[in-house]
Design a protein around this motif. Structure first.
Motif, PDB file in Angstrom:
ATOM      1  N   GLY A 247       0.812  -1.208   0.000  1.00 26.06           N
ATOM      2  CA  GLY A 247       0.000   0.000   0.000  1.00 26.06           C
ATOM      3  C   GLY A 247       0.846   1.259   0.000  1.00 26.06           C
ATOM      4  N   THR A 248       1.929   1.265   0.792  1.00 25.18           N
ATOM      5  CA  THR A 248       2.818   2.426   0.825  1.00 25.18           C
ATOM      6  C   THR A 248       3.515   2.631  -0.501  1.00 25.18           C
ATOM      7  OG1 THR A 248       3.176   2.053   3.202  1.00 25.18           O
ATOM      8  CG2 THR A 248       4.731   3.488   2.057  1.00 25.18           C
ATOM      9  N   VAL A 249       4.026   1.554  -1.092  1.00 20.31           N
ATOM     10  CA  VAL A 249       4.744   1.667  -2.368  1.00 20.31           C
ATOM     11  C   VAL A 249       3.804   2.131  -3.481  1.00 20.31           C
ATOM     12  CG1 VAL A 249       5.956   0.361  -4.153  1.00 20.31           C
ATOM     13  CG2 VAL A 249       6.508  -0.004  -1.750  1.00 20.31           C
ATOM     14  N   LEU A 250       2.623   1.523  -3.580  1.00 19.55           N
ATOM     15  CA  LEU A 250       1.677   1.919  -4.623  1.00 19.55           C
ATOM     16  C   LEU A 250       1.238   3.378  -4.446  1.00 19.55           C
ATOM     17  CD1 LEU A 250      -0.590  -1.256  -4.892  1.00 19.55           C
ATOM     18  CD2 LEU A 250       1.109  -0.459  -6.540  1.00 19.55           C
ATOM     19  N   GLY A 251       0.945   3.758  -3.206  1.00 19.89           N
ATOM     20  CA  GLY A 251       0.564   5.143  -2.953  1.00 19.89           C
ATOM     21  C   GLY A 251       1.667   6.118  -3.309  1.00 19.89           C
ATOM     22  N   GLY A 252       2.910   5.763  -2.984  1.00 19.84           N
ATOM     23  CA  GLY A 252       4.034   6.629  -3.312  1.00 19.84           C
ATOM     24  C   GLY A 252       4.256   6.751  -4.809  1.00 19.84           C
ATOM     25  N   LEU A 253       4.117   5.630  -5.543  1.00 17.99           N
ATOM     26  CA  LEU A 253       4.321   5.665  -6.991  1.00 17.99           C
ATOM     27  C   LEU A 253       3.283   6.538  -7.690  1.00 17.99           C
ATOM     28  CD1 LEU A 253       5.206   1.918  -7.731  1.00 17.99           C
ATOM     29  CD2 LEU A 253       6.757   3.881  -7.735  1.00 17.99           C
ATOM     30  N   ILE A 254       2.038   6.478  -7.220  1.00 17.80           N
ATOM     31  CA  ILE A 254       0.988   7.299  -7.833  1.00 17.80           C
ATOM     32  C   ILE A 254       1.122   8.759  -7.421  1.00 17.80           C
ATOM     33  CG2 ILE A 254      -1.509   7.642  -8.005  1.00 17.80           C
ATOM     34  CD1 ILE A 254      -1.831   4.640  -7.503  1.00 17.80           C
ATOM     35  N   ALA A 255       1.497   8.989  -6.162  1.00 18.45           N
ATOM     36  CA  ALA A 255       1.569  10.358  -5.649  1.00 18.45           C
ATOM     37  C   ALA A 255       2.788  11.112  -6.169  1.00 18.45           C
ATOM     38  CB  ALA A 255       1.582  10.348  -4.120  1.00 18.45           C
ATOM     39  N   PHE A 256       3.841  10.392  -6.540  1.00 16.02           N
ATOM     40  CA  PHE A 256       5.078  11.071  -6.954  1.00 16.02           C
ATOM     41  C   PHE A 256       4.856  12.000  -8.148  1.00 16.02           C
ATOM     42  CE2 PHE A 256       9.236  11.142  -9.159  1.00 16.02           C
ATOM     43  CZ  PHE A 256       9.982  11.742  -8.159  1.00 16.02           C
ATOM     44  N   PRO A 257       4.279  11.541  -9.273  1.00 21.37           N
ATOM     45  CA  PRO A 257       4.036  12.494 -10.372  1.00 21.37           C
ATOM     46  C   PRO A 257       2.977  13.543 -10.025  1.00 21.37           C
ATOM     47  CG  PRO A 257       3.073  10.349 -10.878  1.00 21.37           C
ATOM     48  CD  PRO A 257       3.900  10.164  -9.652  1.00 21.37           C
ATOM     49  N   LEU A 258       1.982  13.185  -9.208  1.00 21.81           N
ATOM     50  CA  LEU A 258       0.962  14.158  -8.829  1.00 21.81           C
ATOM     51  C   LEU A 258       1.562  15.302  -8.007  1.00 21.81           C
ATOM     52  CD1 LEU A 258      -2.051  11.865  -7.822  1.00 21.81           C
ATOM     53  CD2 LEU A 258      -1.750  13.157  -9.945  1.00 21.81           C
ATOM     54  N   SER A 259       2.604  14.999  -7.230  1.00 24.65           N
ATOM     55  CA  SER A 259       3.212  16.036  -6.399  1.00 24.65           C
ATOM     56  C   SER A 259       3.861  17.121  -7.240  1.00 24.65           C
ATOM     57  CB  SER A 259       4.246  15.410  -5.456  1.00 24.65           C
ATOM     58  OG  SER A 259       5.299  14.805  -6.189  1.00 24.65           O
TER      59      SER A 259
ATOM     60  N   GLU B 177      -2.947   6.878   0.988  1.00 23.43           N
ATOM     61  CA  GLU B 177      -1.610   7.465   0.970  1.00 23.43           C
ATOM     62  C   GLU B 177      -1.368   8.337  -0.247  1.00 23.43           C
ATOM     63  OE1 GLU B 177      -0.345   7.669   3.538  1.00 23.43           O
ATOM     64  OE2 GLU B 177       0.699   5.949   4.333  1.00 23.43           O
ATOM     65  N   VAL B 178      -2.123   8.143  -1.320  1.00 17.68           N
ATOM     66  CA  VAL B 178      -1.985   9.020  -2.481  1.00 17.68           C
ATOM     67  C   VAL B 178      -2.240  10.466  -2.070  1.00 17.68           C
ATOM     68  CG1 VAL B 178      -3.033   9.671  -4.672  1.00 17.68           C
ATOM     69  CG2 VAL B 178      -2.461   7.298  -4.245  1.00 17.68           C
ATOM     70  N   GLY B 179      -3.314  10.693  -1.327  1.00 16.72           N
ATOM     71  CA  GLY B 179      -3.613  12.046  -0.887  1.00 16.72           C
ATOM     72  C   GLY B 179      -2.576  12.601   0.064  1.00 16.72           C
ATOM     73  N   THR B 180      -2.123  11.768   1.008  1.00 15.43           N
ATOM     74  CA  THR B 180      -1.133  12.231   1.980  1.00 15.43           C
ATOM     75  C   THR B 180       0.217  12.485   1.322  1.00 15.43           C
ATOM     76  OG1 THR B 180      -2.244  10.965   3.719  1.00 15.43           O
ATOM     77  CG2 THR B 180       0.019  11.657   4.140  1.00 15.43           C
ATOM     78  N   PHE B 181       0.690  11.524   0.525  1.00 17.17           N
ATOM     79  CA  PHE B 181       1.993  11.663  -0.109  1.00 17.17           C
ATOM     80  C   PHE B 181       2.028  12.822  -1.096  1.00 17.17           C
ATOM     81  CE2 PHE B 181       3.016   6.922   0.578  1.00 17.17           C
ATOM     82  CZ  PHE B 181       3.602   7.222   1.804  1.00 17.17           C
ATOM     83  N   ALA B 182       0.968  12.988  -1.878  1.00 11.81           N
ATOM     84  CA  ALA B 182       0.956  14.066  -2.865  1.00 11.81           C
ATOM     85  C   ALA B 182       1.099  15.424  -2.182  1.00 11.81           C
ATOM     86  CB  ALA B 182      -0.328  14.010  -3.685  1.00 11.81           C
ATOM     87  N   LYS B 183       0.448  15.607  -1.055  1.00 14.56           N
ATOM     88  CA  LYS B 183       0.554  16.877  -0.323  1.00 14.56           C
ATOM     89  C   LYS B 183       1.961  17.057   0.243  1.00 14.56           C
ATOM     90  CE  LYS B 183      -1.203  19.259   3.781  1.00 14.56           C
ATOM     91  NZ  LYS B 183      -1.261  20.591   3.130  1.00 14.56           N
ATOM     92  N   LEU B 184       2.473  16.032   0.927  1.00 13.84           N
ATOM     93  CA  LEU B 184       3.784  16.153   1.572  1.00 13.84           C
ATOM     94  C   LEU B 184       4.903  16.277   0.544  1.00 13.84           C
ATOM     95  CD1 LEU B 184       3.369  13.552   4.463  1.00 13.84           C
ATOM     96  CD2 LEU B 184       3.130  16.031   4.577  1.00 13.84           C
ATOM     97  N   PHE B 185       4.815  15.503  -0.538  1.00 14.00           N
ATOM     98  CA  PHE B 185       5.849  15.580  -1.568  1.00 14.00           C
ATOM     99  C   PHE B 185       5.857  16.953  -2.236  1.00 14.00           C
ATOM    100  CE2 PHE B 185       5.781  10.716  -2.536  1.00 14.00           C
ATOM    101  CZ  PHE B 185       6.245  10.482  -1.254  1.00 14.00           C
TER     102      PHE B 185
END
Length: 284
Positions: free
Chosen positions: A99-111, A166-174
């Motif tokens: 879940g963390t890896v998938l969320g991070g991979l999706i959130a990285f370009p969104l950030s 985590e997509v929402g959380t990571f995208a904001k923090l990144f």
């Protein structure tokens, strides 16, 4: 011996800076009103939820009975029983990791789309941020219940719930980490004839990647604990076994499972600290 201040000087200072000696009446009334409103709201919540000393005393007594049933902790006598618990721990760990890896991979370009210093299209940047805000507003447990209905019981629902949350959380923090990077390396790459992509690749990413790795590791630790809760509602993992033991009033086994969860979280915290020190660098 220090001389006392002249009363005339004190009055002159009071005239120049009255707020330093006493707040205006409207501010004092507003502060008092806020305190009264806060205390009244607190008392109203106690009455609304029927939180009384008698109820608390009865609950503490029952809690003492439950704790007495937990000791001594259960020790599994056969490998088959203990293997089931280890399998549950492995499922929870796998859910948190995937879940963390998938969320991070999706959130990285969104950030990058949500970062002000990268994306200059206001409508696209604000649209990306609003989407991630909506995702972040939905609790992971609610997402798990939805995915359980869609994909059935098991770890897949837990993985998807953690990933989407985590997509929402990571995208904001990144995106915040990207916005806080220095412009000097980017300007240096641009001045050397580099393209905009190269400026991001060699000017921005080296600054932001340590922060991103730190965020990923911290949230992975948090998701291990979240995975336990998701298992209780049917997403598999050790939480399902813990819920089963509690429902069957097998408190000694439940306490043993809780001890294993604590040990697992501690080991993950220790290992992630070592990884952060290796990848990001530590202080001497």
């Amino acid at each position: 011996m220090t001389a006392l201040p002249d009363p005339a000087r004190i009055e002159a200072a009071r005239a120049r800076m009255p707020r330093a000696f006493r707040r205006p009446l409207n501010e004092r009334l507003l502060r008092a009103g806020l305190w009264i409103a806060g205390i009244a709201l607190f008392i109203w919540c106690l009455i609304l939820f029927e939180i009384t000393p008698q109820r608390i005393a009865v609950g503490i007594g029952r809690l003492g009975n439950i704790l007495s049933f937990m000791f001594p902790p259960h020790i599994w006598s056969s490998w088959d029983e203990f293997a089931e618990v280890l399998k549950g721990l492995g499922e929870t760990l796998s859910m948190a990791f995937l879940g963390t890896v998938l969320g991070g991979l999706i959130a990285f370009p969104l950030s990058f789309l949500g970062a002000k210093n990268i994306n200059r299209l206001t409508f696209l940047r604000l649209g990306t941020r609003r989407v991630t805000d909506v995702i972040r507003a939905v609790e992971t447990l609610i997402l798990a219940l939805i995915f359980i209905r869609a994909f059935g019981l098991g770890p897949l629902a837990g993985i998807l719930a953690i990933a989407v949350s985590e997509v929402g959380t990571f995208a904001k923090l990144f995106s915040e980490a990207i916005e806080n990077t220095s412009r000097r390396p980017v300007e240096g790459v641009t001045a050397s004839g580099g393209s905009r992509f190269q400026a991001i690749r060699f000017g921005t990413l080296p600054q932001v990647m340590p922060v991103i790795f730190s965020i990923l590791l911290y949230n992975f630790e948090s998701n291990v604990r979240s995975g336990t809760i998701l298992g209780i509602v049917g997403a598999g993992g050790i939480g399902f076994l813990l819920s089963d033991r509690i429902a069957a009033y097998r408190w000694d086994e439940a306490w043993s499972i809780i001890i294993l969860i604590i040990i697992m979280v501690y080991l993950i915290d220790w290992m992630s600290g070592l990884i952060r020190t290796r990848l990001i660098g530590g202080t001497s």
